[in-house]
Design an enzyme around this catalytic site. Structure first.
Site, short mmCIF file in Angstrom:
data_model
loop_
_atom_site.label_atom_id
_atom_site.label_comp_id
_atom_site.label_asym_id
_atom_site.label_seq_id
_atom_site.Cartn_x
_atom_site.Cartn_y
_atom_site.Cartn_z
N ARG A 13 -5.84 37.29 -15.37
CA ARG A 13 -6.23 37.94 -14.09
C ARG A 13 -7.43 38.92 -14.19
NH1 ARG A 13 -2.23 40.53 -12.27
NH2 ARG A 13 -0.90 38.77 -12.47
N TYR A 33 -23.56 41.48 9.38
CA TYR A 33 -23.19 40.21 9.58
C TYR A 33 -21.76 39.91 10.19
CZ TYR A 33 -21.61 36.15 6.46
OH TYR A 33 -21.07 34.88 6.01
N LYS A 90 -25.49 33.53 -2.30
CA LYS A 90 -26.75 33.36 -2.04
C LYS A 90 -27.71 33.23 -3.13
CE LYS A 90 -24.52 33.50 1.92
NZ LYS A 90 -24.33 34.72 2.63
C1 LIG Z 1 -23.23 35.18 3.39
C2 LIG Z 1 -23.18 36.59 3.76
C3 LIG Z 1 -21.92 37.35 3.12
C4 LIG Z 1 -20.73 36.65 2.77
O1 LIG Z 1 -20.90 35.97 1.84
P1 LIG Z 1 -19.96 34.73 1.16
O2 LIG Z 1 -20.18 34.55 0.01
O3 LIG Z 1 -20.38 33.57 2.29
O4 LIG Z 1 -18.37 35.04 1.88
C5 LIG Z 1 -22.18 38.45 3.45
N1 LIG Z 1 -23.07 39.36 3.63
C6 LIG Z 1 -24.24 38.51 4.13
C7 LIG Z 1 -25.50 39.57 4.70
C8 LIG Z 1 -24.36 37.55 4.18
O5 LIG Z 1 -25.47 36.63 4.68
#
Ligand SMILES: *Cc1c(COP(=O)(O)O)cnc(C)c1O
Length: 411
Positions: free
Chosen positions: A68, A125, A222
């Site tokens: 972990r 978001y 992203k």
């Molecule tokens: C996609 C996104 C998140 C969340 O990320 P995940 O990996 O999809 O949980 C947080 N903040 C912003 C600005 C995003 O576009």
């Protein structure tokens, strides 16, 4: 020989970061392979009972203890992200989370306690808003939303229970650029911890901690992943908040898989060139869209003259392929016809991958402190698009948008 990290430019750090010889080789051949292998491990073994009883000498990455707490694949990703974040300092660090939302939750749960007030930017978001309205509210945290662009209003929003602030700049839907250094300074004067969702810029585009932020959060899903094939998040901080983040994440049992960490490391190595290409293409498309009679406003901070461009030019060292636009008049049905006519833009949430994406932009219902369309804008101009520009040839993307605008005009 290891080059001194703090002397290297970000592009070079992207190739060297996290590649400790002891994580990329064997005891007698340290650094023998380029990438850390995928260490699949739950159990870590001890040489003898004395070693077991002594436990890990420190609670730090780099010491085997139990699955972990991760193993070299996860440690290498965390260390690489820390090396990319100027201002984390030698004792700062990065915690990894199974998603960006988990990273935001981990940061907020570290910075606030039941009874506290959280100030959240009104362009946040949607899942961040949902976390505040739902689970954090049940947990006894009160959230107040503020106008992302109103410094005086922000200063006036503090009370003696305000313990944390969540910023997002640019807002990932409506693209407002916040005055991050000024907001963080006000938060600090009021004894509050500033958390910034820095997913749009990454540390290559905005050195969050050097601009006064306490905890910089990213969805690695992203730009870092970059290939639309993994979910991960991170939170990076200097020594004080890193220790607390670590404590919370460990208490909540947060751990990420070595396979995902290896994919994220692989994505990270090319993130700089992908972001440069996506930024250049996004600017080409933004300029073209700006010239189209169907478009009321292009919300792209990298574009000179667009909202937020001056602050962006002051604080940021890079951009990305994500921006929005608002169409002139029209109907939701015409906007949907535009989207459905596109062949190269996939329709889907997320962004930052190699492939272009589009989603309808309807932020109105999720604003609390500020109206959308914003004050001063023509209320008839309300149907928008959010575009994530990938690595395709921008000329092909423009031709695709031309088809979409033809469908809008026909509808
Ligand atoms: C996609 C996104 C998140 C969340 O990320 P995940 O990996 O999809 O949980 C947080 N903040 C912003 C600005 C995003 O576009």
């Amino acid at each position: 020989m290891k080059a001194p990290v703090d002397k290297l430019s970000p592009a070079t750090r992207l190739t060297t970061a996290g590649r400790r010889p002891e994580w990329t080789g064997t005891a007698d051949q340290p650094g023998a392979v380029v990438n850390p292998p995928v260490w699949r491990s739950s159990t870590h073994l001890y040489a003898d009972t004395a070693a077991l009883k002594a436990g890990p000498r420190t609670n730090a990455d780099g010491r085997f203890y139990y699955g972990r707490r991760g193993a070299p694949t996860q440690w290498a990703l965390a260390e690489a992200l820390t090396e990319l974040e100027p201002g984390a300092g030698p004792d700062g660090g990065t915690m990894l989370y199974p998603s960006g939302v988990a990273a935001i939750a981990g940061a907020l749960m570290t910075a606030i306690r039941p009874g506290d007030v959280l100030l959240m930017t009104d362009n946040a978001y949607d899942p961040s808003r949902a976390l505040a309205r739902g689970w954090l509210a049940q947990w006894g945290v009160e959230t107040r939303w503020f106008d992302p662009l109103d410094l005086a209003g922000f200063g006036a929003a503090f009370c003696d229970r305000t313990r944390a602030v969540l910023l997002e700049s640019p807002g990932s839907l409506t693209m407002e650029v916040q005055d991050v250094p000024a907001l963080a300074a006000i938060a600090r004067q009021n004894g509050a911890c500033t958390v910034l969702d820095n997913t749009w810029a990454s540390p290559l585009g905005l050195a969050a901690l050097s601009h006064g932020v306490d905890i910089a959060v990213m969805s690695l899903t992203k730009h870092v992943g970059g290939h639309s094939d993994l979910m991960l998040g991170s939170a990076t901080a200097g020594a004080h908040w890193y220790g607390k983040l670590r404590h919370t994440a460990q208490a909540l049992g947060q751990v990420v898989s070595p396979d995902d960490a290896a994919l994220a490391l692989r994505g990270l190595r090319s993130m700089g060139v992908r972001l440069e290409r996506e930024t250049a293409s996004a600017l080409t498309l933004a300029r073209w869209l700006e010239s189209r009679p169907e478009v009321a406003r292009v919300l792209c901070p990298m574009l000179p003259g667009a909202p937020g461009h001056d602050l962006w030019a002051r604080d940021f060292t890079g951009g990305c392929g994500l921006f929005s636009l608002v169409l002139k008049g029209g109907t939701a049905a015409a906007r949907d016809a535009l989207i459905d006519a596109l062949a190269l833009f996939g329709i889907g949430y997320s962004w930052g991958g190699f492939e272009s994406l589009v989603t309808p932009l309807d932020p109105g219902p999720s604003r609390s402190a500020t109206p959308w369309p914003p004050a001063g804008a023509d209320p008839a101009d309300r149907f928008g698009l959010r575009l994530s520009i990938g690595l395709e040839d921008p000329a092909d993307l423009i031709a695709d948008l031309e088809r979409g605008l033809a469908a809008w005009n026909a509808a």
